[in-house]
Write a protein that holds these residues in place. Structure first.
Motif, PDB file in Angstrom:
ATOM      1  N   GLY A  93      42.868  35.640  62.429  1.00 56.18           N
ATOM      2  CA  GLY A  93      44.224  35.879  62.639  1.00 56.18           C
ATOM      3  C   GLY A  93      44.485  35.117  63.794  1.00 56.18           C
ATOM      4  N   LEU A  94      45.679  35.070  64.562  1.00 54.40           N
ATOM      5  CA  LEU A  94      45.837  34.173  65.757  1.00 54.40           C
ATOM      6  C   LEU A  94      44.589  34.159  66.803  1.00 54.40           C
ATOM      7  N   SER A  95      44.059  35.322  67.070  1.00 56.64           N
ATOM      8  CA  SER A  95      42.942  35.320  68.131  1.00 56.64           C
ATOM      9  C   SER A  95      41.585  34.363  67.577  1.00 56.64           C
ATOM     10  N   GLY A  96      41.591  34.224  66.401  1.00 62.73           N
ATOM     11  CA  GLY A  96      40.458  33.403  65.775  1.00 62.73           C
ATOM     12  C   GLY A  96      40.932  32.214  65.868  1.00 62.73           C
ATOM     13  N   LEU A  97      42.136  31.769  65.664  1.00 63.29           N
ATOM     14  CA  LEU A  97      42.737  30.178  66.013  1.00 63.29           C
ATOM     15  C   LEU A  97      42.567  29.922  67.256  1.00 63.29           C
ATOM     16  N   LEU A  98      42.679  30.999  68.288  1.00 60.15           N
ATOM     17  CA  LEU A  98      42.575  30.666  69.771  1.00 60.15           C
ATOM     18  C   LEU A  98      41.195  30.411  70.045  1.00 60.15           C
ATOM     19  N   TRP A 110      37.842  28.556  79.165  1.00 59.64           N
ATOM     20  CA  TRP A 110      37.879  30.075  79.438  1.00 59.64           C
ATOM     21  C   TRP A 110      39.215  30.764  79.544  1.00 59.64           C
ATOM     22  N   LEU A 111      40.307  30.080  79.801  1.00 59.04           N
ATOM     23  CA  LEU A 111      41.335  30.683  79.739  1.00 59.04           C
ATOM     24  C   LEU A 111      41.877  30.935  78.429  1.00 59.04           C
ATOM     25  N   VAL A 112      41.631  29.962  77.388  1.00 58.38           N
ATOM     26  CA  VAL A 112      42.096  30.164  75.888  1.00 58.38           C
ATOM     27  C   VAL A 112      41.314  31.394  75.425  1.00 58.38           C
ATOM     28  N   LEU A 113      39.846  31.461  75.885  1.00 59.98           N
ATOM     29  CA  LEU A 113      39.289  32.565  75.266  1.00 59.98           C
ATOM     30  C   LEU A 113      39.771  33.974  75.885  1.00 59.98           C
ATOM     31  N   LEU A 114      40.092  33.957  77.282  1.00 57.08           N
ATOM     32  CA  LEU A 114      40.979  35.272  77.659  1.00 57.08           C
ATOM     33  C   LEU A 114      42.178  35.559  77.231  1.00 57.08           C
ATOM     34  N   ALA A 115      42.783  34.393  76.707  1.00 57.71           N
ATOM     35  CA  ALA A 115      44.163  34.690  75.886  1.00 57.71           C
ATOM     36  C   ALA A 115      43.738  35.210  74.612  1.00 57.71           C
ATOM     37  N   ALA A 116      42.588  34.875  73.957  1.00 53.01           N
ATOM     38  CA  ALA A 116      42.228  35.136  72.564  1.00 53.01           C
ATOM     39  C   ALA A 116      41.961  36.546  72.575  1.00 53.01           C
ATOM     40  N   ASP A 117      41.131  36.957  73.817  1.00 52.67           N
ATOM     41  CA  ASP A 117      40.834  38.358  73.856  1.00 52.67           C
ATOM     42  C   ASP A 117      42.050  39.302  73.919  1.00 52.67           C
ATOM     43  N   ARG A 118      43.117  38.902  74.724  1.00 47.93           N
ATOM     44  CA  ARG A 118      44.356  39.677  74.855  1.00 47.93           C
ATOM     45  C   ARG A 118      45.053  39.785  73.423  1.00 47.93           C
ATOM     46  N   VAL A 119      44.969  38.481  72.886  1.00 52.47           N
ATOM     47  CA  VAL A 119      45.870  38.616  71.444  1.00 52.47           C
ATOM     48  C   VAL A 119      45.259  39.538  70.528  1.00 52.47           C
ATOM     49  N   ASN A 120      43.884  39.634  70.767  1.00 58.77           N
ATOM     50  CA  ASN A 120      43.018  40.339  69.691  1.00 58.77           C
ATOM     51  C   ASN A 120      43.157  41.985  69.982  1.00 58.77           C
ATOM     52  N   LEU A 168      48.330  46.394  66.296  1.00 58.95           N
ATOM     53  CA  LEU A 168      49.026  46.195  64.953  1.00 58.95           C
ATOM     54  C   LEU A 168      48.382  46.852  63.821  1.00 58.95           C
ATOM     55  N   ASP A 169      47.208  46.549  63.897  1.00 61.92           N
ATOM     56  CA  ASP A 169      46.394  46.912  62.726  1.00 61.92           C
ATOM     57  C   ASP A 169      46.124  48.281  62.619  1.00 61.92           C
ATOM     58  N   ASP A 170      46.099  48.893  63.856  1.00 56.23           N
ATOM     59  CA  ASP A 170      46.064  50.563  63.826  1.00 56.23           C
ATOM     60  C   ASP A 170      47.470  51.157  63.379  1.00 56.23           C
TER      61      ASP A 170
END
Length: 173
Positions: free
Chosen positions: A86-91, A106-116, A122-124
């Protein structure tokens, strides 16, 4: 008032730099008193290591792109608890284009964690499971161990929500 004459032994600055006033200071000055002395080498040598690298783990999730560009190749064993999707994987893929000493990595990885986290919610919901956010985000533990902090957070969240409602209503007029 008495006149104090500073000598080298009584001068606080000299004592601070010297360290002899500290109990046990200089205990390891003699190499024989050091616990690792017989084998101590500077720098430590790795020529006697008898370790074989394990067989490489099979790559099933496209993890190859998610390794540091500062290291050659992928480590033989790695975790796949949250494969990139998904979007977190792209990030995450975007983050690993940058070096680890680059703040963007590191900032993009933090953002990816939040998006995840958002993708998980949403998956739930898509699978008919209504998440209990209070429990899943540690609410009971916070109540048990940090009630004052929880009350402050609730007060701030209430004030922010109140201001948001006020601004939205005012905007609609």
């Amino acid at each position: 008032m008495t006149d104090v004459t500073y000598t080298e032994a009584t001068d606080p600055e000299t004592r601070r730099q010297d360290g002899r006033h500290v109990p046990g200071w200089g205990a390891d000055l003699d190499p024989a008193d050091r616990p690792a002395y017989p084998k101590e080498r500077t720098p430590p040598r790795l020529d006697n290591v008898h370790w074989q690298s394990p067989a490489a783990q099979r790559n099933r999730h496209g993890i190859v792109v998610l390794h540091s560009n500062e290291r050659p190749g992928l480590t033989p064993i790695y975790g796949t608890s949250t494969p990139p999707r998904g979007l977190s994987g792209l990030l995450r893929r975007l983050a690993f284009r940058y070096s680890e000493n680059d703040l963007r990595h590191w900032l993009v990885l933090l953002a990816a964690d939040r998006v995840n986290v958002g993708e998980g919610l949403l998956d739930d919901l898509a699978h008919g499971h209504l998440p209990n956010l209070y429990r899943e985000m540690g609410g009971p533990a916070e109540w048990r161990h940090n009630r004052t902090g929880l009350m402050k957070k609730a007060l701030v969240a209430g004030m922010v929500a109140g201001v948001a409602v006020y601004l939205l209503r005012r905007r609609g007029r």
